[in-house]
Scaffold this motif. Sequence first.
Motif, PDB file in Angstrom:
ATOM      1  N   LEU A   3       0.831  -1.075  -0.126  1.00 17.69           N
ATOM      2  CA  LEU A   3      -0.056   0.117  -0.027  1.00 17.69           C
ATOM      3  C   LEU A   3       0.976   1.179   0.033  1.00 17.69           C
ATOM      4  O   LEU A   3       1.864   1.246   0.689  1.00 17.69           O
ATOM      5  N   ARG A   4       0.713   2.172  -0.854  1.00 16.13           N
ATOM      6  CA  ARG A   4       1.616   3.407  -1.125  1.00 16.13           C
ATOM      7  C   ARG A   4       0.750   4.559  -1.410  1.00 16.13           C
ATOM      8  O   ARG A   4      -0.554   4.607  -1.621  1.00 16.13           O
ATOM      9  N   TRP A  50      -3.996   6.708  -2.514  1.00 15.59           N
ATOM     10  CA  TRP A  50      -3.600   5.426  -1.822  1.00 15.59           C
ATOM     11  C   TRP A  50      -3.694   4.424  -2.982  1.00 15.59           C
ATOM     12  O   TRP A  50      -4.807   4.203  -3.572  1.00 15.59           O
ATOM     13  N   THR A  51      -2.350   3.512  -3.170  1.00 12.26           N
ATOM     14  CA  THR A  51      -2.859   2.490  -4.066  1.00 12.26           C
ATOM     15  C   THR A  51      -2.453   0.933  -3.468  1.00 12.26           C
ATOM     16  O   THR A  51      -1.134   1.049  -2.804  1.00 12.26           O
ATOM     17  N   LEU A  52      -3.135   0.097  -3.544  1.00 13.68           N
ATOM     18  CA  LEU A  52      -2.786  -1.061  -2.984  1.00 13.68           C
ATOM     19  C   LEU A  52      -2.494  -2.023  -4.270  1.00 13.68           C
ATOM     20  O   LEU A  52      -3.492  -2.021  -5.158  1.00 13.68           O
ATOM     21  N   HIS A  57      -1.836  -6.094  -9.933  1.00 15.47           N
ATOM     22  CA  HIS A  57      -3.114  -5.302 -10.024  1.00 15.47           C
ATOM     23  C   HIS A  57      -3.105  -4.208  -9.253  1.00 15.47           C
ATOM     24  O   HIS A  57      -2.472  -4.382  -7.990  1.00 15.47           O
ATOM     25  N   GLU A  58      -3.811  -3.384  -9.149  1.00 16.30           N
ATOM     26  CA  GLU A  58      -3.926  -2.327  -8.275  1.00 16.30           C
ATOM     27  C   GLU A  58      -5.351  -1.717  -7.935  1.00 16.30           C
ATOM     28  O   GLU A  58      -6.256  -1.772  -8.804  1.00 16.30           O
ATOM     29  N   LEU A  59      -5.505  -1.407  -6.640  1.00 17.88           N
ATOM     30  CA  LEU A  59      -6.984  -0.809  -6.436  1.00 17.88           C
ATOM     31  C   LEU A  59      -6.402   0.508  -5.582  1.00 17.88           C
ATOM     32  O   LEU A  59      -5.610   0.497  -4.842  1.00 17.88           O
ATOM     33  N   HIS A  60      -7.286   1.595  -6.002  1.00 16.78           N
ATOM     34  CA  HIS A  60      -7.034   3.232  -5.629  1.00 16.78           C
ATOM     35  C   HIS A  60      -8.037   3.519  -4.712  1.00 16.78           C
ATOM     36  O   HIS A  60      -9.160   3.173  -4.823  1.00 16.78           O
ATOM     37  N   ARG A 116      -4.375  -4.909   5.571  1.00 17.60           N
ATOM     38  CA  ARG A 116      -3.599  -3.807   5.257  1.00 17.60           C
ATOM     39  C   ARG A 116      -4.235  -2.580   5.405  1.00 17.60           C
ATOM     40  O   ARG A 116      -3.653  -1.441   5.759  1.00 17.60           O
ATOM     41  N   LEU A 117      -5.421  -2.402   4.991  1.00 20.32           N
ATOM     42  CA  LEU A 117      -6.217  -1.371   4.944  1.00 20.32           C
ATOM     43  C   LEU A 117      -6.358  -0.698   6.326  1.00 20.32           C
ATOM     44  O   LEU A 117      -6.686   0.508   6.790  1.00 20.32           O
TER      45      LEU A 117
END
Length: 126
Positions: A3-4, A50-52, A57-60, A116-117
């Motif tokens: 997570l960034r 934030w990008t996981l 793959h990514e979730l924003h 993580r979230l």
Amino acid sequence: MRLRLEHLPAAPRTPVSRFVHRPLDGAFHTAAQFDPPFPPPVPGQGHPLWTLEHRGHELHFASPEEMAHVAEVLGARVLPKPRVLGAEQSAVNSHWLSRMDKAWLSWKVRQEIVRRLKDELERLAR
């Protein structure tokens, strides 16, 4: 799984945004006010995004509220139907869950996503 956080010059909108932030002054794509509001820009940096990342793959996420919403949905042992989640907004086939990569949907992976979230939400609350 990573997570960034990055900052953008313009306020981001993500696939999750319209299911969390309700427009107060018009349609979602033209509204300027939302409930809950999007986070304000960080002075000198811009608007947070934030990008996981997981398995290519990514979730924003444009707000902590979006992260909390995704954690709540993915934390259910049995996933709700995207059709039910999007029904209120007549978005029965365009809910973010229906567009999520299948590699993210196993119970083990979802538990890690939720962990993580929630860790990030706890960090932000401090």
